[in-house]
Design a protein around this motif. Structure first.
Motif, PDB file in Angstrom:
ATOM      1  N   PRO A 126       8.361  24.206 -14.319  1.00 27.59           N
ATOM      2  CA  PRO A 126       8.831  25.420 -14.992  1.00 27.59           C
ATOM      3  C   PRO A 126      10.341  25.637 -14.849  1.00 27.59           C
ATOM      4  CG  PRO A 126       6.828  25.892 -13.770  1.00 27.59           C
ATOM      5  CD  PRO A 126       7.262  24.500 -13.392  1.00 27.59           C
ATOM      6  N   ALA A 127      10.897  25.300 -13.682  1.00 29.11           N
ATOM      7  CA  ALA A 127      12.336  25.481 -13.461  1.00 29.11           C
ATOM      8  C   ALA A 127      13.162  24.298 -13.948  1.00 29.11           C
ATOM      9  CB  ALA A 127      12.604  25.710 -11.976  1.00 29.11           C
ATOM     10  N   ARG A 128      12.487  23.177 -14.258  1.00 28.19           N
ATOM     11  CA  ARG A 128      13.147  21.939 -14.703  1.00 28.19           C
ATOM     12  C   ARG A 128      14.182  21.450 -13.683  1.00 28.19           C
ATOM     13  NH1 ARG A 128      13.495  25.098 -19.451  1.00 28.19           N
ATOM     14  NH2 ARG A 128      11.935  24.548 -20.973  1.00 28.19           N
ATOM     15  N   THR A 129      13.823  21.528 -12.404  1.00 25.92           N
ATOM     16  CA  THR A 129      14.765  21.130 -11.368  1.00 25.92           C
ATOM     17  C   THR A 129      14.138  20.116 -10.419  1.00 25.92           C
ATOM     18  OG1 THR A 129      14.089  22.978  -9.950  1.00 25.92           O
ATOM     19  CG2 THR A 129      15.992  23.338 -11.390  1.00 25.92           C
ATOM     20  N   LEU A 130      15.001  19.288  -9.851  1.00 29.85           N
ATOM     21  CA  LEU A 130      14.598  18.355  -8.817  1.00 29.85           C
ATOM     22  C   LEU A 130      14.509  19.143  -7.512  1.00 29.85           C
ATOM     23  CD1 LEU A 130      14.089  15.369  -8.013  1.00 29.85           C
ATOM     24  CD2 LEU A 130      16.539  15.220  -7.555  1.00 29.85           C
ATOM     25  N   VAL A 131      13.320  19.205  -6.916  1.00 23.30           N
ATOM     26  CA  VAL A 131      13.099  19.973  -5.691  1.00 23.30           C
ATOM     27  C   VAL A 131      13.465  19.150  -4.464  1.00 23.30           C
ATOM     28  CG1 VAL A 131      11.327  21.095  -4.252  1.00 23.30           C
ATOM     29  CG2 VAL A 131      11.247  21.310  -6.744  1.00 23.30           C
ATOM     30  N   LYS A 132      13.009  17.916  -4.439  1.00 23.31           N
ATOM     31  CA  LYS A 132      13.218  17.075  -3.261  1.00 23.31           C
ATOM     32  C   LYS A 132      13.108  15.619  -3.673  1.00 23.31           C
ATOM     33  CE  LYS A 132      11.798  16.670   1.532  1.00 23.31           C
ATOM     34  NZ  LYS A 132      12.961  17.040   2.280  1.00 23.31           N
ATOM     35  N   GLN A 133      13.839  14.800  -2.950  1.00 24.09           N
ATOM     36  CA  GLN A 133      13.743  13.367  -3.156  1.00 24.09           C
ATOM     37  C   GLN A 133      13.639  12.687  -1.804  1.00 24.09           C
ATOM     38  OE1 GLN A 133      16.133  11.928  -6.235  1.00 24.09           O
ATOM     39  NE2 GLN A 133      16.115   9.834  -5.528  1.00 24.09           N
ATOM     40  N   TRP A 134      12.716  11.721  -1.708  1.00 23.96           N
ATOM     41  CA  TRP A 134      12.493  11.010  -0.462  1.00 23.96           C
ATOM     42  C   TRP A 134      12.746   9.528  -0.654  1.00 23.96           C
ATOM     43  CZ3 TRP A 134       8.556  14.280  -2.382  1.00 23.96           C
ATOM     44  CH2 TRP A 134       8.276  15.425  -1.631  1.00 23.96           C
ATOM     45  N   PRO A 135      13.514   8.913   0.255  1.00 25.69           N
ATOM     46  CA  PRO A 135      13.465   7.456   0.345  1.00 25.69           C
ATOM     47  C   PRO A 135      12.270   7.139   1.226  1.00 25.69           C
ATOM     48  CG  PRO A 135      15.065   8.309   1.894  1.00 25.69           C
ATOM     49  CD  PRO A 135      14.488   9.502   1.156  1.00 25.69           C
ATOM     50  N   GLY A 136      11.859   5.973   1.321  1.00 24.76           N
ATOM     51  CA  GLY A 136      10.755   5.722   2.243  1.00 24.76           C
ATOM     52  C   GLY A 136      10.055   4.418   1.987  1.00 24.76           C
ATOM     53  N   HIS A 137       9.682   4.163   0.768  1.00 23.06           N
ATOM     54  CA  HIS A 137       9.077   2.873   0.452  1.00 23.06           C
ATOM     55  C   HIS A 137      10.191   1.845   0.296  1.00 23.06           C
ATOM     56  CE1 HIS A 137       4.945   4.200  -0.052  1.00 23.06           C
ATOM     57  NE2 HIS A 137       5.372   5.234  -0.749  1.00 23.06           N
ATOM     58  N   THR A 138       9.858   0.612   0.563  1.00 19.58           N
ATOM     59  CA  THR A 138      10.862  -0.443   0.437  1.00 19.58           C
ATOM     60  C   THR A 138      10.711  -1.241  -0.848  1.00 19.58           C
ATOM     61  OG1 THR A 138       9.467  -1.970   1.695  1.00 19.58           O
ATOM     62  CG2 THR A 138      11.105  -0.676   2.944  1.00 19.58           C
ATOM     63  N   LYS A 139       9.621  -0.952  -1.588  1.00 18.84           N
ATOM     64  CA  LYS A 139       9.401  -1.617  -2.877  1.00 18.84           C
ATOM     65  C   LYS A 139       8.893  -0.602  -3.893  1.00 18.84           C
ATOM     66  CE  LYS A 139       8.554  -6.215  -1.041  1.00 18.84           C
ATOM     67  NZ  LYS A 139       7.631  -7.346  -0.983  1.00 18.84           N
ATOM     68  N   SER A 140       8.642  -1.048  -5.080  1.00 19.02           N
ATOM     69  CA  SER A 140       8.239  -0.207  -6.201  1.00 19.02           C
ATOM     70  C   SER A 140       7.032   0.681  -5.877  1.00 19.02           C
ATOM     71  CB  SER A 140       7.907  -1.104  -7.395  1.00 19.02           C
ATOM     72  OG  SER A 140       7.627  -0.336  -8.528  1.00 19.02           O
ATOM     73  N   VAL A 141       7.097   1.941  -6.338  1.00 20.70           N
ATOM     74  CA  VAL A 141       6.026   2.911  -6.121  1.00 20.70           C
ATOM     75  C   VAL A 141       5.183   2.986  -7.392  1.00 20.70           C
ATOM     76  CG1 VAL A 141       5.467   5.305  -5.585  1.00 20.70           C
ATOM     77  CG2 VAL A 141       7.455   4.220  -4.521  1.00 20.70           C
ATOM     78  N   HIS A 142       3.957   2.452  -7.335  1.00 19.99           N
ATOM     79  CA  HIS A 142       3.085   2.415  -8.512  1.00 19.99           C
ATOM     80  C   HIS A 142       2.001   3.474  -8.500  1.00 19.99           C
ATOM     81  CE1 HIS A 142       4.797  -1.102 -10.407  1.00 19.99           C
ATOM     82  NE2 HIS A 142       4.871  -1.656  -9.217  1.00 19.99           N
TER      83      HIS A 142
END
Length: 170
Positions: A126-142
């Motif tokens: 609804p707000a069209r905003t990025l809330v949070k971003q996490w690094p963590g995986h070392t390869k593609s997230v499927h």
């Protein structure tokens, strides 16, 4: 130039056939092309931006809207009653690779996506905003899913791990 990608709706149940027919009827007026390709299948051509393939397609709760991700990495929200695009979500803090997965919260407030660089992003639709971003995986997230209570995000990666992430209270 605007390219398009094709969605193919297919079902073998009576309920599914009726849903395909309802979606098809709703979309035909607002899309470039719709074509019946079998007794219970319909191909619908929708605009996808600058890249021609659809990486992810997800119904939002209530099945009145559809979220798609094309090769350009933009999340697009489509209103199935009109067939028109209603929202876009793009950009993220540092993720420069293609979106591979998309999870939707139970009330469609949050969208979760995984990139092929292993990054995870949580969006407030609804707000069209990025809330949070996490690094963590070392390869593609499927795989990216949000729990039925909307409190936990789960992601699965080519690195062989499944990770759980707490979703911030709104």
């Amino acid at each position: 130039a605007m390219l398009a990608a094709m969605l193919l709706f297919h079902s073998t149940s009576i309920f599914g056939i009726l849903r395909v027919a309802a979606i098809a009827g709703a979309l035909i007026a607002g899309v470039a092309c719709a074509k019946k390709v079998g007794e219970d299948s319909l191909a619908i051509i929708i605009p996808t931006g600058d890249r021609a393939h659809l990486a992810v397609v997800r119904f939002l709760p209530g099945a009145t809207r559809l979220a798609t991700v094309a090769g350009d990495g933009v999340i697009r929200i489509w209103d199935l009653a009109t067939g028109r695009q209603t929202d876009t979500l793009s950009g993220s803090a540092g993720a420069t690779t293609e979106i591979q997965s998309l999870g939707v919260g139970p009330d469609a407030r949050y969208l979760l996506n995984g990139f092929d660089d292993g990054t995870i992003a949580l969006w407030d639709l609804p707000a069209r905003t990025l809330v949070k971003q996490w690094p963590g995986h070392t390869k593609s997230v499927h795989g990216a899913e949000i729990s039925p209570d909307g409190a936990i995000a789960a992601t699965g990666s080519d690195d062989g791990t499944i990770r759980l992430w707490g979703i911030p209270d709104g």
